[in-house]
Design a protein around this motif. Sequence first.
Motif, mmCIF file in Angstrom:
data_model
loop_
_atom_site.group_PDB
_atom_site.id
_atom_site.type_symbol
_atom_site.label_atom_id
_atom_site.label_comp_id
_atom_site.label_asym_id
_atom_site.label_seq_id
_atom_site.Cartn_x
_atom_site.Cartn_y
_atom_site.Cartn_z
ATOM 1 N N ALA A 384 0.822 -1.207 0.000
ATOM 2 C CA ALA A 384 0.000 0.000 0.000
ATOM 3 C C ALA A 384 0.857 1.258 0.000
ATOM 4 C CB ALA A 384 -0.927 -0.008 1.214
ATOM 5 N N LEU A 385 2.028 1.195 0.634
ATOM 6 C CA LEU A 385 2.932 2.345 0.656
ATOM 7 C C LEU A 385 3.799 2.416 -0.591
ATOM 8 C CD1 LEU A 385 4.178 2.214 4.363
ATOM 9 C CD2 LEU A 385 2.462 3.747 3.394
ATOM 10 N N ALA A 386 4.296 1.268 -1.035
ATOM 11 C CA ALA A 386 5.276 1.259 -2.118
ATOM 12 C C ALA A 386 4.689 1.667 -3.457
ATOM 13 C CB ALA A 386 5.912 -0.129 -2.229
ATOM 14 N N SER A 387 3.497 1.194 -3.766
ATOM 15 C CA SER A 387 2.923 1.474 -5.082
ATOM 16 C C SER A 387 2.747 2.960 -5.347
ATOM 17 C CB SER A 387 1.590 0.728 -5.235
ATOM 18 O OG SER A 387 1.099 0.854 -6.542
ATOM 19 N N PRO A 388 2.149 3.753 -4.428
ATOM 20 C CA PRO A 388 2.060 5.196 -4.687
ATOM 21 C C PRO A 388 3.401 5.915 -4.647
ATOM 22 C CG PRO A 388 1.155 4.660 -2.526
ATOM 23 C CD PRO A 388 1.384 3.371 -3.222
ATOM 24 N N VAL A 389 4.343 5.421 -3.830
ATOM 25 C CA VAL A 389 5.676 6.039 -3.816
ATOM 26 C C VAL A 389 6.345 5.878 -5.173
ATOM 27 C CG1 VAL A 389 8.012 5.842 -2.865
ATOM 28 C CG2 VAL A 389 6.042 5.849 -1.336
ATOM 29 N N ILE A 390 6.291 4.674 -5.730
ATOM 30 C CA ILE A 390 6.888 4.436 -7.043
ATOM 31 C C ILE A 390 6.206 5.284 -8.110
ATOM 32 C CG2 ILE A 390 7.221 2.698 -8.855
ATOM 33 C CD1 ILE A 390 7.554 0.624 -6.640
ATOM 34 N N ALA A 391 4.884 5.407 -8.002
ATOM 35 C CA ALA A 391 4.126 6.118 -9.039
ATOM 36 C C ALA A 391 4.232 7.630 -8.922
ATOM 37 C CB ALA A 391 2.664 5.693 -8.979
ATOM 38 N N HIS A 392 4.299 8.167 -7.698
ATOM 39 C CA HIS A 392 4.142 9.625 -7.537
ATOM 40 C C HIS A 392 5.220 10.307 -6.701
ATOM 41 C CE1 HIS A 392 0.183 8.987 -9.259
ATOM 42 N NE2 HIS A 392 -0.131 8.161 -8.276
ATOM 43 N N LEU A 393 6.071 9.554 -5.997
ATOM 44 C CA LEU A 393 7.014 10.182 -5.056
ATOM 45 C C LEU A 393 8.453 9.753 -5.312
ATOM 46 C CD1 LEU A 393 4.939 9.889 -1.745
ATOM 47 C CD2 LEU A 393 5.280 11.926 -3.154
ATOM 48 N N GLY A 394 8.860 9.808 -6.571
ATOM 49 C CA GLY A 394 10.274 9.612 -6.869
ATOM 50 C C GLY A 394 10.650 8.248 -7.363
ATOM 51 N N GLY A 395 9.677 7.406 -7.691
ATOM 52 C CA GLY A 395 9.997 6.105 -8.247
ATOM 53 C C GLY A 395 10.782 5.243 -7.278
ATOM 54 N N TYR A 396 11.738 4.485 -7.806
ATOM 55 C CA TYR A 396 12.507 3.582 -6.959
ATOM 56 C C TYR A 396 13.447 4.339 -6.027
ATOM 57 C CZ TYR A 396 10.674 -0.248 -9.732
ATOM 58 O OH TYR A 396 9.832 -1.148 -10.345
ATOM 59 N N THR A 397 13.883 5.536 -6.404
ATOM 60 C CA THR A 397 14.697 6.348 -5.496
ATOM 61 C C THR A 397 13.903 6.697 -4.252
ATOM 62 O OG1 THR A 397 16.026 7.275 -7.280
ATOM 63 C CG2 THR A 397 15.923 8.523 -5.219
ATOM 64 N N GLY A 398 12.674 7.178 -4.436
ATOM 65 C CA GLY A 398 11.826 7.493 -3.295
ATOM 66 C C GLY A 398 11.526 6.274 -2.453
ATOM 67 N N LEU A 399 11.350 5.127 -3.102
ATOM 68 C CA LEU A 399 11.044 3.899 -2.380
ATOM 69 C C LEU A 399 12.178 3.511 -1.442
ATOM 70 C CD1 LEU A 399 9.110 1.439 -2.062
ATOM 71 C CD2 LEU A 399 10.465 0.322 -3.845
ATOM 72 N N TYR A 400 13.416 3.537 -1.944
ATOM 73 C CA TYR A 400 14.540 3.078 -1.126
ATOM 74 C C TYR A 400 14.961 4.109 -0.084
ATOM 75 C CZ TYR A 400 14.810 -0.970 -4.132
ATOM 76 O OH TYR A 400 14.499 -2.131 -4.796
ATOM 77 N N VAL A 401 14.745 5.400 -0.344
ATOM 78 C CA VAL A 401 14.963 6.412 0.699
ATOM 79 C C VAL A 401 13.968 6.181 1.842
ATOM 80 C CG1 VAL A 401 14.747 8.861 1.252
ATOM 81 C CG2 VAL A 401 16.004 8.155 -0.787
ATOM 82 N N SER A 402 12.722 5.921 1.500
ATOM 83 C CA SER A 402 11.715 5.627 2.521
ATOM 84 C C SER A 402 12.108 4.401 3.338
ATOM 85 C CB SER A 402 10.354 5.395 1.861
ATOM 86 O OG SER A 402 9.946 6.537 1.132
ATOM 87 N N ALA A 403 12.602 3.380 2.661
ATOM 88 C CA ALA A 403 13.026 2.170 3.363
ATOM 89 C C ALA A 403 14.131 2.477 4.361
ATOM 90 C CB ALA A 403 13.491 1.118 2.359
ATOM 91 N N ALA A 404 15.108 3.278 3.953
ATOM 92 C CA ALA A 404 16.222 3.618 4.843
ATOM 93 C C ALA A 404 15.733 4.362 6.082
ATOM 94 C CB ALA A 404 17.254 4.452 4.081
ATOM 95 N N LEU A 405 14.832 5.324 5.905
ATOM 96 C CA LEU A 405 14.345 6.110 7.037
ATOM 97 C C LEU A 405 13.565 5.244 8.025
ATOM 98 C CD1 LEU A 405 13.183 9.349 5.161
ATOM 99 C CD2 LEU A 405 15.225 9.049 6.588
ATOM 100 N N VAL A 406 12.756 4.337 7.518
ATOM 101 C CA VAL A 406 11.969 3.467 8.391
ATOM 102 C C VAL A 406 12.884 2.533 9.182
ATOM 103 C CG1 VAL A 406 10.284 1.597 8.401
ATOM 104 C CG2 VAL A 406 9.899 3.610 6.969
ATOM 105 N N ILE A 407 13.897 1.979 8.534
ATOM 106 C CA ILE A 407 14.841 1.093 9.222
ATOM 107 C C ILE A 407 15.593 1.843 10.315
ATOM 108 C CG2 ILE A 407 16.978 -0.221 8.924
ATOM 109 C CD1 ILE A 407 15.907 -0.986 6.120
ATOM 110 N N LEU A 408 16.029 3.055 10.029
ATOM 111 C CA LEU A 408 16.737 3.848 11.033
ATOM 112 C C LEU A 408 15.858 4.138 12.244
ATOM 113 C CD1 LEU A 408 18.681 6.391 8.786
ATOM 114 C CD2 LEU A 408 19.677 4.590 10.211
ATOM 115 N N LEU A 409 14.592 4.430 12.011
ATOM 116 C CA LEU A 409 13.681 4.682 13.126
ATOM 117 C C LEU A 409 13.538 3.436 13.998
ATOM 118 C CD1 LEU A 409 11.717 6.548 14.583
ATOM 119 C CD2 LEU A 409 9.933 5.829 12.972
ATOM 120 N N GLY A 410 13.441 2.274 13.362
ATOM 121 C CA GLY A 410 13.359 1.036 14.127
ATOM 122 C C GLY A 410 14.576 0.815 15.005
ATOM 123 N N GLY A 411 15.762 1.068 14.452
ATOM 124 C CA GLY A 411 16.978 0.918 15.235
ATOM 125 C C GLY A 411 17.045 1.884 16.397
#
Length: 421
Positions: A384-411
């Motif tokens: 649900a998060l990845a599909s709109p990010v890829i389509a409207h928020l920077g494509g795969y660049t936006g997707l992997y930046v989002s992934a990095a931020l979420v992982i850092l918050l978990g740590g």
Amino acid sequence: MTEACAEDGSDHAAVLAEPTLPVGAGWTAGLSLATLAVFMAFMTPIQILLPLQLEHIDPHHKNAALSLVTGLGALVAVLANPLAGAWSDRTTSRFGRRRPWILGGALAGAAGLAVTAAQHTVAGVAVGWCLAQAGLNAMLAGVTTPIADRVPLAQRAQVSGWTGLTQSVGLVLGALITTLLVTGVRSGYLVLALLTVVLALPFVLRQTEPPLPRALRPAFDARAFARSFRLSPRRHPDFGWAWLTRFLINLGNALGTLYLFYFLADAVHHDDPGTGVLVLTVVYTLCAALTAVPVGVLSDRSGRRKGFVVLCSLVMAAAALLLALLHTWPSALVAAAVLGAGYGVYLAVDQALVTQVLPEAADRAKDLGVINIANSGPQVLAPALASPVIAHLGGYTGLYVSAALVILLGGLLVGRVRGVA
């Protein structure tokens, strides 16, 4: 009897006691094979078979179809895992509490994979995958709890390292089978179904466990049973923070891996994305192998867990940022190596940490099932998060930046766990 159970036959209450006897190599190997089976059956379809199957069924809407199928399957997992765990805790079979669920779940999961293999519509694939998820999550409830049941604290991260490593090995073997050893999506599903059952048998048949005496099983009350799934973060704050940490790290990992096949095809322009996924997975697994068990041993010896979780989050976030910034095959290889090294640390240490914050010994499988929602829940949310990010928020660049931020918050949030060093 095995090493872990040798002294339990005469003392039925020992089934709920904190384990003190070390487990042997045979016990660890059997549980690792069963864990290998369930994660091979989980991850290979998500990474390879489902994308190929859905691309053939609906090539113009493959992203949306993959999101729908994996999201529905993960929703089933969210419900099935803690429910199976709760019934496992109440099982009074003479074969123990966990082994019947490991075997039964393996058989049901294999049947679900066979059903998925025969489908030619998106709806049919979704139904088959949901059936597979229900069975496999019953099996998962059985394979995740023996560490808390039978392994002493001083050995727990090391054993978790071995079982965690098989999660990555499962994807490698699954990728090898489905890309090199068999031809066709259907045959890939069927071979996975067979292996799921075969690999579960050594632990089920060779390792004994003490049965739960009927006197220790509470009378069933539907309302009390339903209320038992509500674990208050106020009453059990360490459990709550450990859950949230796992959820965020797994959400970041799901964001980064769910569309790996399409990332290689559409952004990297790899000639053979299926083989590319295999190569990246092999690199990932080799690097995870270099860190999982050694770091597990180090964590057991030092008695410390949280610092290693922070370390793994930093390493995994760095890998996600590399994928965000560079869409090339060499950078993908480096990112796979870095991500594998970080995730190897996570697999060993986080599982040991989680077993130390479980609220009640009598509810270990149910509580670990609730914890495992932090594994399967991200599979619902990530599409649900990845599909709109890829389509409207920077494509795969936006997707992997989002992934990095979420992982850092978990740590970062693992520091809120107070009862574990």
